[in-house]
Every structure is written in C-alpha cells, then in structure tokens.
Scaffold this motif. Structure first.
Motif, PDB file in Angstrom:
ATOM      1  N   ASP A  35       0.834  -1.194   0.000  1.00 49.92           N
ATOM      2  CA  ASP A  35       0.000   0.000   0.000  1.00 49.92           C
ATOM      3  C   ASP A  35       0.874   1.251   0.000  1.00 49.92           C
ATOM      4  O   ASP A  35       1.952   1.280   0.617  1.00 49.92           O
ATOM      5  CB  ASP A  35      -0.884   0.041   1.247  1.00 49.92           C
ATOM      6  CG  ASP A  35      -1.879  -1.108   1.321  1.00 49.92           C
ATOM      7  OD1 ASP A  35      -1.933  -1.907   0.371  1.00 49.92           O
ATOM      8  OD2 ASP A  35      -2.592  -1.190   2.342  1.00 49.92           O
ATOM      9  N   HIS A  36       0.408   2.281  -0.682  1.00 48.30           N
ATOM     10  CA  HIS A  36       1.049   3.608  -0.646  1.00 48.30           C
ATOM     11  C   HIS A  36       2.538   3.541  -1.007  1.00 48.30           C
ATOM     12  O   HIS A  36       3.362   4.215  -0.400  1.00 48.30           O
ATOM     13  CB  HIS A  36       0.898   4.247   0.742  1.00 48.30           C
ATOM     14  CG  HIS A  36      -0.427   4.030   1.384  1.00 48.30           C
ATOM     15  ND1 HIS A  36      -1.622   4.423   0.815  1.00 48.30           N
ATOM     16  CD2 HIS A  36      -0.757   3.432   2.561  1.00 48.30           C
ATOM     17  CE1 HIS A  36      -2.628   4.093   1.616  1.00 48.30           C
ATOM     18  NE2 HIS A  36      -2.133   3.484   2.674  1.00 48.30           N
ATOM     19  N   SER A  37       2.881   2.739  -2.009  1.00 49.78           N
ATOM     20  CA  SER A  37       4.302   2.546  -2.321  1.00 49.78           C
ATOM     21  C   SER A  37       4.741   3.210  -3.621  1.00 49.78           C
ATOM     22  O   SER A  37       5.939   3.229  -3.916  1.00 49.78           O
ATOM     23  CB  SER A  37       4.606   1.042  -2.415  1.00 49.78           C
ATOM     24  OG  SER A  37       3.784   0.410  -3.374  1.00 49.78           O
ATOM     25  N   ASP A  63       4.588   6.571  -6.471  1.00 48.10           N
ATOM     26  CA  ASP A  63       4.259   7.972  -6.746  1.00 48.10           C
ATOM     27  C   ASP A  63       3.381   8.116  -7.975  1.00 48.10           C
ATOM     28  O   ASP A  63       2.650   9.109  -8.113  1.00 48.10           O
ATOM     29  CB  ASP A  63       5.540   8.788  -6.974  1.00 48.10           C
ATOM     30  CG  ASP A  63       6.435   8.817  -5.749  1.00 48.10           C
ATOM     31  OD1 ASP A  63       5.949   9.219  -4.674  1.00 48.10           O
ATOM     32  OD2 ASP A  63       7.614   8.432  -5.873  1.00 48.10           O
ATOM     33  N   ARG A  93      -4.928   1.749  -4.310  1.00 49.09           N
ATOM     34  CA  ARG A  93      -4.279   1.197  -3.110  1.00 49.09           C
ATOM     35  C   ARG A  93      -2.772   1.427  -3.122  1.00 49.09           C
ATOM     36  O   ARG A  93      -2.194   1.816  -2.099  1.00 49.09           O
ATOM     37  CB  ARG A  93      -4.566  -0.311  -3.005  1.00 49.09           C
ATOM     38  CG  ARG A  93      -3.903  -0.989  -1.815  1.00 49.09           C
ATOM     39  CD  ARG A  93      -4.130  -2.481  -1.800  1.00 49.09           C
ATOM     40  NE  ARG A  93      -3.492  -3.184  -2.907  1.00 49.09           N
ATOM     41  CZ  ARG A  93      -2.193  -3.504  -2.944  1.00 49.09           C
ATOM     42  NH1 ARG A  93      -1.378  -3.163  -1.942  1.00 49.09           N
ATOM     43  NH2 ARG A  93      -1.700  -4.169  -3.982  1.00 49.09           N
ATOM     44  N   ARG A 133       0.704   6.452  -3.391  1.00 52.42           N
ATOM     45  CA  ARG A 133       0.864   7.266  -2.199  1.00 52.42           C
ATOM     46  C   ARG A 133      -0.107   8.448  -2.249  1.00 52.42           C
ATOM     47  O   ARG A 133      -0.549   8.840  -3.335  1.00 52.42           O
ATOM     48  CB  ARG A 133       2.294   7.801  -2.121  1.00 52.42           C
ATOM     49  CG  ARG A 133       3.323   6.718  -1.880  1.00 52.42           C
ATOM     50  CD  ARG A 133       4.733   7.246  -2.025  1.00 52.42           C
ATOM     51  NE  ARG A 133       5.709   6.189  -1.748  1.00 52.42           N
ATOM     52  CZ  ARG A 133       6.959   6.194  -2.174  1.00 52.42           C
ATOM     53  NH1 ARG A 133       7.400   7.198  -2.919  1.00 52.42           N
ATOM     54  NH2 ARG A 133       7.767   5.200  -1.868  1.00 52.42           N
ATOM     55  N   PRO A 134      -0.433   9.040  -1.106  1.00 49.39           N
ATOM     56  CA  PRO A 134      -1.243  10.273  -1.149  1.00 49.39           C
ATOM     57  C   PRO A 134      -0.554  11.316  -2.029  1.00 49.39           C
ATOM     58  O   PRO A 134       0.635  11.576  -1.892  1.00 49.39           O
ATOM     59  CB  PRO A 134      -1.276  10.708   0.322  1.00 49.39           C
ATOM     60  CG  PRO A 134      -1.139   9.415   1.092  1.00 49.39           C
ATOM     61  CD  PRO A 134      -0.189   8.575   0.270  1.00 49.39           C
ATOM     62  N   LYS A 167      -4.739  10.376  -6.063  1.00 49.87           N
ATOM     63  CA  LYS A 167      -5.089   9.851  -4.738  1.00 49.87           C
ATOM     64  C   LYS A 167      -4.834  10.964  -3.737  1.00 49.87           C
ATOM     65  O   LYS A 167      -3.687  11.337  -3.501  1.00 49.87           O
ATOM     66  CB  LYS A 167      -4.245   8.616  -4.402  1.00 49.87           C
ATOM     67  CG  LYS A 167      -4.586   8.016  -3.034  1.00 49.87           C
ATOM     68  CD  LYS A 167      -3.810   6.733  -2.817  1.00 49.87           C
ATOM     69  CE  LYS A 167      -4.125   6.121  -1.462  1.00 49.87           C
ATOM     70  NZ  LYS A 167      -3.446   4.817  -1.294  1.00 49.87           N
TER      71      LYS A 167
END
Length: 299
Positions: free
Chosen positions: A179-181, A183, A206, A209-210, A298
């Motif tokens: 998760d969040h891995s 860019d 998923r 990243r934010p 995201k």
C-alpha cells in the motif's frame, strides 16, 4: 432509496413516466435488476466465464508478443508513439520518483518515464552539485511473461539504465506491491483486457501514495462523426488482416479490435475511476477520441 432512484431515473426518463411512486418503484426494480453477472466477462464480442478470461487474454498476448511493437506502428501509422509521449508528459516524472507501469511488458511507457526521471535528476545534480540521494525506479508489471521478456530484450538492446528498471509478473487486479508505495501509476492499452476493471482501478488507488497520480491511455469512443465511421471500417476490416499478414495471427487482432468496442465510453470510464476513490478525475481525447487519457489523483 426511492428518492435516490427517482433522482437517477429523472435524468434519463421523461417526467410523465415518473408521475407516481409506484412507477418509479416498478421502473427502478427493472433497471437495478439488470446488473452484470459477475461470473461472466467479455472476450471481444463473446461472453465467457470470468475465470476463463485471464487464460484467453494470456494466450492472445503470448501469440502477439514478438510482433507487438511493429504491429502498433502499422496499426496506428506511428501515432501510438505520440499518444505515449503525451501520457508521459502529463505524468510529469520527477527526481527520485517511484513509478509503476502496469500491463507494460514491452517497456514503451517505462522507458519514457525512466528517461524523464533521469533528466529531472540530472537537473537536480546540476543545481545542487550532488547526485539525487534516492534515484527513481520504474517497475513494469505485466501478467504475461512473454511480454516481459520482450521488454527486457529491448532494454538490454537499447542500453537503458537497467538499475532503474524492475520487472514483475503480476495481475492488475491483485498487484504484488505494498500500500502507498508508488508515486505514479500508468496503464496503456491494457485495462480493457482485465477481467474486472473495477478491481484493477481499486488496486491502482491502493498502491499509490497520497498525492500520487493515476494515468490510463486506452482506446475509446470516437467523438467525430465522420471519423467514427471510417475508424470502424478500418479497425474491424483492416487491422485483423494486418495481423494475419505480419503476425500470422488474425484471430488475436480480431479480439483486440472487438475489445475496443466493448470498453466503456469516456464519461462512463471516468465514473469508474472516481468510484475507485481517485479524485480530480478528467480525460483528454486524442485523435478525435480514438484514444483517451484518463487522469486522477489519490488525495
């Protein structure tokens, strides 16, 4: 629930039809009962069991892998190169970027992204006098090992920075990444081939990243009336014949052009991207809508 259905149906049906709550209830039950069967998937114009589609699509791409790049040039008269350049320019790769290209086995998008990342890192080094502390990496994920092998061969032949490329066999609907891995996430001419598009979009959300960006380049619905008829004639009648002559495989290219017809139109697909949780969703038509680039973040 009834009020929600009335609002939805009022957008597509005359007011007189919706004059009573009973009418709304009757019509809405018919509409909402027609949900797609999750056990069935489209394979071109045919319907197949959902669990069979992965194998069928896999066989198509095993067959076309050796001639995939030259067929892209022939089918699009080289336009696919400009479409891919536009995709990467919208991505705006940056120094140290961790990027994922899905269904990108032959490396066309990955190589472009890596080159842009390295240019950004060179700019940073020239300004600071120091190399970037964490060089960017582009990961290519494809469910088809034959396509990945073609990409690896191209990377070696072109002497790309192999340290900046990673190759991973994996399914877009269940990505083998944390998760969040990432860019950035791109998928070019691949999402229409997955069995469950909604699951692939959820996986894109998923792993980002934010602040990460999703970009999809895909064949879409032609929006220019004159071009639409010409494109239909060309794609349905000429492309499979090119596949027969160049790749000795008419059937695979027949499937590919049929899959374009089954793919959602621009607005429908934008709604699916939003449903997956991505925001600021927009799309850009290229070549009159022959292809479109959908974008989301995201946040």
């Amino acid at each position: 629930m009834l009020r929600h259905r009335h609002l939805l149906l009022s957008k597509i049906l005359p007011a007189a039809v919706l004059s009573t709550p009973e009418a709304v209830q009757t019509i809405s039950l018919r509409c909402f009962a027609a949900a797609p069967d999750p056990g069935v998937a489209s394979f071109g114009f045919k319907e197949v069991a959902a669990e069979e589609k992965v194998g069928l699509v896999g066989e198509v791409f095993r067959s076309v892998a050796p001639s995939y790049d030259i067929m892209n040039d022939l089918m699009s008269a080289g336009l696919h190169r400009l479409w891919k350049d536009r995709l990467v320019s919208k991505l705006c790769p940056f120094a140290g970027m961790q990027h994922l290209d899905v269904a990108g086995g032959t490396g066309d998008i990955a190589f472009r992204v890596l080159e842009a990342i390295r240019r950004a890192e060179t700019d940073v080094q020239q300004q600071s006098g120091e190399p970037h502390p964490s060089p960017g990496v582009v990961t290519v994920c494809d469910i088809n090992p034959a396509m990945l092998e073609e990409g690896k061969k191209k990377a070696i032949a072109a002497k790309y920075d192999l340290q900046g490329l990673r190759w991973q066999e994996g399914n877009a609907e269940a990505l083998p990444f944390q998760d969040h891995s990432m860019d950035g996430y791109t998928i070019a001419f691949g999402i229409r081939n997955v069995t469950h598009i909604d699951k692939a979009l959820q996986e894109a959300h998923r792993v980002l990243r934010p602040g990460g960006r999703f970009l999809c380049l895909e064949f879409s619905q032609v929006v220019l009336p004159g071009l639409r008829e010409l494109y239909d004639l060309y794609s349905m009648n000429v492309i499979p014949k090119i596949g027969r002559v160049v790749a000795n495989d008419e059937a695979s290219y027949q499937y590919l052009v049929e899959s374009i017809r089954r793919f959602p139109d621009q607005d429908t697909f934008a709604g699916m991207v939003e449903d997956a949780g991505l925001q600021q969703v927009e799309y850009e038509n290229l070549s009159g809508g022959i292809v479109a680039i959908h974008s989301g973040f995201k946040l």
